[in-house]
Motif scaffolding. Structure first.
Motif, short mmCIF file in Angstrom:
data_model
loop_
_atom_site.label_atom_id
_atom_site.label_comp_id
_atom_site.label_asym_id
_atom_site.label_seq_id
_atom_site.Cartn_x
_atom_site.Cartn_y
_atom_site.Cartn_z
N ARG A 21 41.33 13.15 -116.26
CA ARG A 21 41.95 13.65 -115.01
C ARG A 21 41.07 13.35 -113.82
O ARG A 21 39.85 13.26 -113.94
CB ARG A 21 42.15 15.15 -115.12
N ALA A 22 41.72 13.22 -112.68
CA ALA A 22 40.97 12.93 -111.45
C ALA A 22 40.01 14.08 -111.14
O ALA A 22 40.32 15.24 -111.46
CB ALA A 22 41.95 12.75 -110.30
N PRO A 23 38.86 13.77 -110.56
CA PRO A 23 37.90 14.84 -110.25
C PRO A 23 38.45 15.82 -109.20
O PRO A 23 39.37 15.47 -108.45
CB PRO A 23 36.70 14.09 -109.67
N PHE A 26 39.75 15.19 -105.29
CA PHE A 26 40.07 13.77 -105.16
C PHE A 26 41.13 13.54 -104.07
O PHE A 26 40.96 12.69 -103.19
CB PHE A 26 40.55 13.22 -106.50
N GLN B 27 47.42 10.96 -108.93
CA GLN B 27 45.95 10.87 -108.99
C GLN B 27 45.44 10.76 -110.44
O GLN B 27 44.54 9.98 -110.71
CB GLN B 27 45.29 12.03 -108.27
N ASP B 28 46.04 11.52 -111.35
CA ASP B 28 45.54 11.50 -112.73
C ASP B 28 45.81 10.16 -113.43
O ASP B 28 44.88 9.57 -113.99
CB ASP B 28 46.13 12.67 -113.54
N TYR B 31 43.59 7.46 -111.66
CA TYR B 31 42.17 7.63 -111.96
C TYR B 31 41.88 7.31 -113.43
O TYR B 31 40.90 6.62 -113.74
CB TYR B 31 41.72 9.05 -111.63
N SER B 32 42.73 7.79 -114.33
CA SER B 32 42.46 7.56 -115.75
C SER B 32 42.57 6.08 -116.09
O SER B 32 41.82 5.57 -116.92
CB SER B 32 43.39 8.40 -116.63
N GLU B 45 36.38 6.35 -109.55
CA GLU B 45 36.87 7.13 -108.40
C GLU B 45 37.03 6.24 -107.16
O GLU B 45 38.02 6.33 -106.45
CB GLU B 45 35.93 8.30 -108.10
N GLN B 49 40.57 5.57 -105.40
CA GLN B 49 40.73 5.87 -103.97
C GLN B 49 41.20 4.63 -103.21
O GLN B 49 42.11 4.70 -102.39
CB GLN B 49 39.39 6.36 -103.42
N ASP B 105 31.37 13.44 -113.16
CA ASP B 105 32.29 13.70 -112.05
C ASP B 105 33.73 13.91 -112.50
O ASP B 105 34.39 14.86 -112.13
CB ASP B 105 32.25 12.54 -111.06
N GLY B 106 34.21 12.99 -113.29
CA GLY B 106 35.60 13.07 -113.71
C GLY B 106 35.81 14.18 -114.72
O GLY B 106 34.86 14.74 -115.27
N ARG B 107 37.08 14.52 -114.98
CA ARG B 107 37.36 15.55 -115.98
C ARG B 107 37.95 14.88 -117.20
O ARG B 107 39.03 14.31 -117.15
CB ARG B 107 38.34 16.57 -115.39
N VAL B 108 37.22 14.90 -118.27
CA VAL B 108 37.67 14.26 -119.50
C VAL B 108 37.78 15.31 -120.58
O VAL B 108 36.82 16.01 -120.88
CB VAL B 108 36.67 13.16 -119.95
#
Lengths: 122, 186
Positions: A21-23, A26, B27-28, B31-32, B45, B49, B105-108
């Protein structure tokens, strides 16, 4: 085009999958960049209305210069010619032309006189 | 809830704030996708962006032939492909997506229970060891959950090419896993 072993492979791929998932924050960071960019575009590129305004101003300025270049000589003739007998000479239907010729003649005479004084000191 | 097309129309009309909703929606996956290809949180990121910025800039020219999401994924893939070309260093070991450094930083989130940790690691390792064109189609299909149509549109190749690459990719991955002693595949 799937093969018998593909089910097994899919199971393994699915099992090794990680959810990414995006931080946090973001979206906010992206939007800040978007706003920065919009602002930069607005300041560097003149808007259409501003372009039209500049164009109009230039046109009006050019028209004013043209009008001045036409009107000022006409207005200046009487001053150049002077008054009295010369002015009387200028009366009549072709007064402007006569006055202009007279003025030009005097200007030439004046210029020649000055050249004579300046050029020949004897 | 407004559709993507409605939001796009509003953004085109000068209401930039509606772009926020599009970013929130995608975004998910964006980003993924970046994370799965470049495997570095910071770079992923930046690329994600940049993808949204490219989309914002190009929104006026977006004709709507494809879905907004597909168009956005194509932008993301193109940026990732550029990044991969520039950062291709021989002998550099590929990083695992769940490496501690990448999690900073990212959520994994790990999906538990299906495979043992060691097996998961091996599957990822073998997947990452595939040639890029094969790895990409597998990631887009199994991890990003794109359809064949979408994969073809994202990679800008004919559908037949996608099918062929998937067939080859599965075959190669099975062989690699077999050699690595995973699953005793068919």
């Amino acid at each position: 085009m799937k093969e018998p072993g593909d089910k097994w492979l899919e199971k393994y791929l699915e099992g090794a999958r990680v959810e990414v998932r995006a931080p946090h924050g973001f979206t906010q960071r992206v939007m800040e960049a978007v706003h920065r960019e919009s602002l930069a575009i607005r300041t560097t590129r003149p808007t259409v209305s501003r372009m039209y305004r500049s164009l109009g101003l230039s046109f009006m300025l050019a028209a004013a210069v043209l009008a001045a270049s036409l009107l000022v000589p006409h207005g200046a003739y009487p001053t150049l010619i002077g008054s009295g007998a010369d002015a009387a000479l200028g009366a009549g239907p072709s007064a402007t032309v006569q006055n202009a010729l007279l003025g030009a003649g005097r200007a030439v005479q004046g210029a020649l006189g000055e050249a004579h004084i300046g050029g020949n000191q004897e | 809830m407004e559709t993507d097309d409605e939001l796009i129309e509003r953004v085109r009309g000068g209401e930039t704030r509606f772009f926020t909703e599009l970013v929130r929606r995608y975004q998910d996956p964006v980003y993924s996708m970046a994370m799965r290809f470049v495997r570095r949180a910071g770079d992923a990121e930046d690329l994600a962006q940049e993808s949204f910025l490219h989309a914002y800039r190009g929104l006026a020219g977006f004709k709507g032939d494809a879905r907004f999401s597909t168009w956005l994924y194509r932008i993301t893939w193109n940026l990732c492909a550029d990044w991969l070309r520039k950062n291709k260093k021989p002998g550099r070991a590929p990083m695992a997506i769940d490496d501690a450094a990448d999690l900073a930083d990212g959520r994994v989130g790990q999906e538990e229970g299906l495979l043992a940790a060691e097996e998961k690691q091996k599957v990822r390792q073998e997947l990452n060891g595939l040639e890029q064109k094969y790895r990409v189609v597998l990631i887009l299909l199994y991890y990003q959950k794109l359809s064949y149509d979408q994969i073809a549109a994202v990679l800008e190749v004919p559908m037949k090419t996608v099918e062929t690459r998937l067939y080859r990719a599965r075959k190669l991955l099975k062989e690699r896993l077999k050699r690595a002693g995973v699953g005793g595949g068919v």
